[in-house]
Design a protein around this motif. Structure first.
Motif, mmCIF file in Angstrom:
data_model
loop_
_atom_site.group_PDB
_atom_site.id
_atom_site.type_symbol
_atom_site.label_atom_id
_atom_site.label_comp_id
_atom_site.label_asym_id
_atom_site.label_seq_id
_atom_site.Cartn_x
_atom_site.Cartn_y
_atom_site.Cartn_z
ATOM 1 N N PRO A 7 0.824 -1.204 0.000
ATOM 2 C CA PRO A 7 0.000 0.000 0.000
ATOM 3 C C PRO A 7 0.863 1.260 0.000
ATOM 4 N N VAL A 8 0.565 2.160 -0.896
ATOM 5 C CA VAL A 8 1.410 3.336 -1.095
ATOM 6 C C VAL A 8 1.540 4.141 0.194
ATOM 7 N N GLY A 9 0.438 4.304 0.916
ATOM 8 C CA GLY A 9 0.495 5.087 2.149
ATOM 9 C C GLY A 9 1.397 4.472 3.207
ATOM 10 N N LEU A 10 1.433 3.145 3.269
ATOM 11 C CA LEU A 10 2.322 2.478 4.221
ATOM 12 C C LEU A 10 3.772 2.684 3.805
ATOM 13 N N ALA A 11 4.053 2.542 2.498
ATOM 14 C CA ALA A 11 5.409 2.782 2.006
ATOM 15 C C ALA A 11 5.841 4.214 2.289
ATOM 16 N N ALA A 12 4.928 5.175 2.108
ATOM 17 C CA ALA A 12 5.270 6.574 2.354
ATOM 18 C C ALA A 12 5.581 6.822 3.826
ATOM 19 N N ALA A 13 4.860 6.158 4.720
ATOM 20 C CA ALA A 13 5.124 6.311 6.153
ATOM 21 C C ALA A 13 6.519 5.797 6.502
ATOM 22 N N VAL A 14 6.904 4.663 5.916
ATOM 23 C CA VAL A 14 8.250 4.134 6.129
ATOM 24 C C VAL A 14 9.279 5.090 5.541
ATOM 25 N N ALA A 15 8.993 5.643 4.357
ATOM 26 C CA ALA A 15 9.919 6.568 3.709
ATOM 27 C C ALA A 15 10.157 7.809 4.563
ATOM 28 N N ARG A 16 9.104 8.327 5.179
ATOM 29 C CA ARG A 16 9.277 9.501 6.047
ATOM 30 C C ARG A 16 10.172 9.183 7.225
ATOM 31 N N GLN A 17 10.037 7.975 7.750
ATOM 32 C CA GLN A 17 10.888 7.564 8.864
ATOM 33 C C GLN A 17 12.347 7.482 8.416
ATOM 34 N N MET A 18 12.569 6.983 7.200
ATOM 35 C CA MET A 18 13.939 6.893 6.680
ATOM 36 C C MET A 18 14.527 8.282 6.452
ATOM 37 N N ARG A 19 13.717 9.170 5.932
ATOM 38 C CA ARG A 19 14.207 10.503 5.567
ATOM 39 C C ARG A 19 14.742 11.249 6.777
ATOM 40 N N THR A 20 14.090 11.081 7.912
ATOM 41 C CA THR A 20 14.548 11.780 9.114
ATOM 42 C C THR A 20 15.867 11.224 9.628
ATOM 43 N N ALA A 21 16.211 9.996 9.236
ATOM 44 C CA ALA A 21 17.407 9.347 9.770
ATOM 45 C C ALA A 21 18.622 9.486 8.867
ATOM 46 N N PHE A 22 18.427 9.900 7.612
ATOM 47 C CA PHE A 22 19.530 9.868 6.653
ATOM 48 C C PHE A 22 20.584 10.929 6.892
ATOM 49 N N LYS A 23 21.805 10.539 6.607
ATOM 50 C CA LYS A 23 22.893 11.488 6.467
ATOM 51 C C LYS A 23 22.829 12.039 5.042
#
Length: 373
Positions: free
Chosen positions: A343-359
């Protein structure tokens, strides 16, 4: 990012919405790969078996995402521990080791988290091939992240920039504790034509990877109905929202249901307007496969009932695909793509979590993006 076992691109869509840029996608199925190409471009898609993907084709990337085939783990599958598809997560690890991402995200069905293969994967982080990655995982319910669907998925995150937990829920059934109430079937499909004008896809082909394939079709063009038998229509008419095969009078039940007094409670089921749907599977166009009847049903006025299964467009919306998404393949192939997608919305939620952690991205990764346009 790199997307492995990308399917039609549900996971990619969620990550692209959050600002990630795909540099490689791998998909074996021609129709799914063509749909991906129609939406994200053909030049970075490796259409073929991941077992044959050369290491030289694998660029460096900040993140690797993807879901190895889940049929061997699924409650609807054979549950065969020796199913060769269960081993494809090892190819996922091969790409991770070559691309050296800061983070990887592996998703699969809920049952995967209880499998021997999953434990083997966790063991790879304990002095094995994933030793430099810290792993965190949890079974996430798509409805808890703004998707109008109660679909559980195992999400595992590996990070070499510090442990990253799966995202916390943003939604809940009752909207308590500062969370948003679950999105509903009404939120996603209300307003679409109750009676589709078409039962077939338009006669159109496009060329992808040197081969012709049906499509590309718009969301409006996949709002297609079926021509059920009179007996089927009688059955549909007896099923209220949230109901199923047990609402049918005995005379309308096939023998296989008459002889099975328990279980399979969602088959011949009707959705509820004001609740999320159950899991959208690959055969949502068959009411005997699950709770796929349209939610409109008036207990008093039979003329105010919509006695049909959901359309491909409605299923895609329940999977959170945007209406701008394009589709390639036959009706069955497109249904399979929709049902297999994250589901796109679930993938987007995971992506937001990744974005906050990236260098910041590596300079060589920026160079790769520039080369690929």
């Amino acid at each position: 990012m790199i997307d492995l076992f990308s399917g039609c691109g549900g996971m990619t869509q969620g990550f692209v919405q959050e600002g990630f840029k795909p540099v490689l996608a791998v998909e074996f199925d021609q129709a799914a790969a063509s749909t991906y190409a129609a939406n994200f471009g053909e030049e970075h898609m490796y259409f073929g078996d991941i077992l044959e993907l050369p290491d030289a084709y694998i660029p460096e990337a900040d993140i690797v995402i993807g879901g190895p085939p889940c049929q061997g783990f699924s409650n609807l599958g054979s549950k065969d521990v020796n199913d060769p598809r269960n081993k494809l997560w090892k190819e996922y690890i091969r790409v991770v080791r070559k691309a050296r991402p800061q983070v990887f995200v592996l998703e699969n069905v809920e049952r995967f988290s209880k499998s021997t293969e999953f434990q083997m994967l966790l063991d790879e982080a304990d002095g094995g091939m994933l030793a430099e990655y810290e792993l965190r995982w949890r079974v996430l319910l798509a409805a808890d992240y703004g998707v109008a669907q109660r679909r559980p998925r195992t999400i595992l995150i590996g990070s070499r920039i510090g442990a990253i937990e799966p995202p916390a829920p943003t939604h809940s059934k009752d909207g308590l504790g500062g969370l948003i109430p679950w999105r509903t079937v009404r939120d996603r499909i209300d307003g679409l034509p109750a009676q589709p004008d078409l039962t077939e896809l338009p006669d159109r082909v496009t060329e992808c990877f040197g081969h012709q394939i049906a499509g590309a079709f718009t969301s409006e063009e996949i709002h297609i109905g079926r021509n059920p038998r009179p007996l089927s229509l009688q059955r549909y008419d007896h099923v209220p929202p949230g109901g199923g095969r047990f609402n049918l009078p005995t005379a309308l039940q096939p023998n296989c249901w008459k002889n099975k007094a328990a279980g399979t409670t969602d088959v011949m089921g009707r959705m509820r307007w004001d609740a999320p749907s159950l899991t959208i599977r690959t055969e949502f166009f068959k009411p005997e496969k699950g709770q796929y009847l349209h939610p409109q049903w008036d207990p008093i006025d039979p003329s105010n009932r919509v006695n049909r299964v959901i359309t491909h467009h409605e299923a895609a919306r329940l999977q959170d695909f945007p209406d701008s998404f394009l589709w390639c393949g036959s009706k069955i192939q497109i249904a399979r793509q929709i049902g297999n997608a994250v589901p796109v919305g679930l993938a987007a939620a995971v992506a937001r979590q990744m974005r906050t952690a990236f260098k910041a991205p590596h300079e060589e990764v920026r160079a790769t993006w520039n080369i690929r346009g």
